[in-house]
Enzyme design. Structure first.
Site, short mmCIF file in Angstrom:
data_model
loop_
_atom_site.label_atom_id
_atom_site.label_comp_id
_atom_site.label_asym_id
_atom_site.label_seq_id
_atom_site.Cartn_x
_atom_site.Cartn_y
_atom_site.Cartn_z
N ASP A 8 43.87 32.05 47.07
CA ASP A 8 44.35 33.39 46.68
C ASP A 8 43.26 34.39 47.03
O ASP A 8 42.12 34.27 46.54
CB ASP A 8 44.65 33.39 45.16
CG ASP A 8 45.25 34.71 44.69
OD1 ASP A 8 45.16 35.72 45.43
OD2 ASP A 8 45.77 34.74 43.57
N ASP A 12 49.05 36.93 50.21
CA ASP A 12 47.64 36.54 50.08
C ASP A 12 47.43 35.21 49.36
O ASP A 12 46.34 34.92 48.92
CB ASP A 12 46.85 37.66 49.40
CG ASP A 12 46.92 37.60 47.89
OD1 ASP A 12 47.98 37.22 47.36
OD2 ASP A 12 45.90 37.93 47.24
N GLU A 13 48.49 34.43 49.25
CA GLU A 13 48.38 33.16 48.52
C GLU A 13 49.07 32.06 49.29
O GLU A 13 50.15 32.27 49.83
CB GLU A 13 49.18 33.26 47.22
CG GLU A 13 48.42 33.73 46.03
CD GLU A 13 49.35 33.82 44.84
OE1 GLU A 13 49.95 32.79 44.47
OE2 GLU A 13 49.49 34.93 44.31
P1 TTP Z 1 47.58 39.40 43.85
O1 TTP Z 1 47.03 38.15 44.48
O2 TTP Z 1 48.39 39.25 42.62
O3 TTP Z 1 46.39 40.40 43.51
P2 TTP Z 1 45.06 40.72 44.27
O4 TTP Z 1 44.86 39.84 45.46
O5 TTP Z 1 45.02 42.18 44.54
O6 TTP Z 1 43.96 40.42 43.18
P3 TTP Z 1 43.44 39.01 42.63
O7 TTP Z 1 41.98 38.98 42.95
O8 TTP Z 1 43.70 39.05 41.17
O9 TTP Z 1 44.22 37.95 43.33
O10 TTP Z 1 48.45 40.18 44.90
C1 TTP Z 1 48.12 40.23 46.28
C2 TTP Z 1 48.46 41.57 46.85
O11 TTP Z 1 49.83 41.86 46.65
C3 TTP Z 1 47.70 42.71 46.22
O12 TTP Z 1 46.43 42.93 46.82
C4 TTP Z 1 48.63 43.86 46.36
C5 TTP Z 1 50.01 43.25 46.37
N1 TTP Z 1 50.66 43.47 45.07
C6 TTP Z 1 51.49 44.58 44.92
O13 TTP Z 1 51.70 45.34 45.88
N2 TTP Z 1 52.07 44.82 43.70
C7 TTP Z 1 51.84 44.00 42.61
O14 TTP Z 1 52.39 44.25 41.51
C8 TTP Z 1 51.00 42.86 42.77
C9 TTP Z 1 50.72 41.94 41.61
C10 TTP Z 1 50.43 42.65 44.02
MG MG Z 2 45.10 37.77 45.31
#
Ligand code: TTP
Ligand code: MG
Length: 373
Positions: free
Chosen positions: A8, A114-115
């Site tokens: 992630d 991103d996962e």
């Molecule tokens: P996430 O992996 O949930 O968040 P993140 O990568 O920003 O942070 P973390 O370090 O906690 O993993 O989501 C990945 C991307 O998806 C994030 O950068 C932006 C997008 N996203 C949205 O556009 N809206 C949302 O509500 C969420 C949760 C994510």
């Molecule tokens: Mg993330």
């Protein structure tokens, strides 16, 4: 034995913005809709960890994020940099990372931009899986200047929760025997399919932690949550056997190389091109695919970047074809044909794409096609 790895990216969109805009370095960053000085009506996509320290998070109204930023400013802290978001750039970065990670395991499944999950069971041990986890993290740092968090466990559910355990830049391994102790103190919210509504319902029944959920009988959970209750019962015990879906396919396989010193010397480029061709072909052969199109990228000393491609009559999978076609596309960049100002090159890239499952001749349509890198 099954071993699953989950990757992630950390604060993904915001981290890409920070990397791509040096002026944002070290600042709190929010990617989302226009805050319009507090009057904006959209939401936050994501916030980097500095902005999260102001209380800003994904899905929050952007106007609220603006207020929190203004409060921080009054307290003498830096204001948040609000960015609109460059989605095609995030998709490109995601694709580059996934293309690489997918080559590292037995099956690869993206779960979002991103996962992703990687089945690494054939590595045979958690030690080997952990080593691969840190290799992947190093690659992402080196090639993308980004950090990610990796979780490793006996199934997808545990791997995913483990990836979130030590963010950002974490690497967490949860072996079979450690699963229950890992899960027990966590909130039920960590489990898949338990959203805010189920959480409230569970809390009303006095169930907050996974340990408390595990204390309930299957009948009790089914009575309150129907079929979903059975899933809760299993998940609370760390049981999840959904496979890593291997239907994902890379759309292209490529490599690029930045020279230590900008150059126009073909003899320096040949061995680089040959190595790239070998690596790409090995990947293509491993995936039992044939490519139809070879793409060459040149980045000049002034960072201007151009690509040229050639589509083959007959799909290929050998390094020789890649190297020869790559060279044909490269040579015009060394003289006035593609490089009238004779600028030196700082980077060259080679990519195979338009994959087919078998080697049958296809009528040629497009030959040379300029595009963006
Ligand atoms: P996430 O992996 O949930 O968040 P993140 O990568 O920003 O942070 P973390 O370090 O906690 O993993 O989501 C990945 C991307 O998806 C994030 O950068 C932006 C997008 N996203 C949205 O556009 N809206 C949302 O509500 C969420 C949760 C994510
Ligand atoms: Mg993330």
């Amino acid at each position: 034995m099954r071993i699953i790895l989950h990757l992630d990216m950390d604060a993904f969109f915001a981290s890409v913005e920070e990397r791509d805009h040096p002026r944002l370095k070290g600042l709190p960053i929010v990617v989302g809709s226009d805050p319009a000085a507090g009057k904006g009506r959209g939401v936050v996509s994501t916030a980097n960890y500095l902005a999260r320290a102001y209380g800003i998070k994904s899905a929050m109204p952007i106007s609220r994020a603006w207020d929190l930023s203004q409060q921080a400013k009054k307290a003498g802290k830096p204001e948040v940099a609000f960015m609109g978001g460059s989605y095609s750039q995030y998709a490109k970065v995601s694709r580059e990372i996934f293309n690489y990670v997918a080559t590292k395991g037995d099956a690869f499944e993206p779960a979002s931009v991103d996962e992703a999950y990687l089945d690494v069971s054939s590595l045979g041990s958690y030690e080997a899986a952990k080593k691969l986890g840190s290799e992947i993290k190093d690659w992402v740092k080196q090639h993308q200047q980004l950090t990610c968090s990796v979780g490793i466990g006996p199934n997808k559910m545990i791997a995913k929760i483990a990836a979130g355990e030590d963010k950002p830049d974490g690497l967490t391994v949860v072996r079979d025997e450690a699963v229950q102790a890992f899960l027990d103190p966590k909130s039920v919210r960590e489990l898949m399919g338990i959203g805010p509504k189920s959480e409230v319902q569970l809390n009303k029944l006095g169930i907050k932690t996974i340990r408390e959920l595990r204390d309930q009988s299957k009948e009790f959970l089914i009575e309150h949550f129907g079929k979903h209750g059975e899933g809760m019962y299993r998940q609370a015990r760390g049981i999840s056997d959904s496979p890593v879906d291997a239907t994902w396919e890379a759309k292209s396989v490529g490599r690029h190389y930045t020279f230590d010193v900008d150059t126009l010397d073909g003899s320096q480029m040949m061995p680089v091109l040959r190595d790239m061709a070998k690596e790409i072909a090995a990947e293509v052969v491993r995936d039992k695919k044939w490519f139809r199109t070879v793409v060459f990228t040149a980045r000049f000393s002034n960072f201007q970047t151009q690509t040229r491609s050639h589509t083959l009559d007959t799909p290929a999978q050998d390094p020789g074809t890649l190297e020869t076609e790559g060279l044909k596309l490269l040579l015009p960049f060394l003289d006035s044909r593609e490089n009238p100002k004779r600028l030196k090159l700082r980077l060259i890239g080679l990519r195979a794409e338009k994959f087919v499952e078998q080697q049958k001749t296809i009528k040629k349509k497009e030959a040379q096609q300029p595009g963006l890198f």
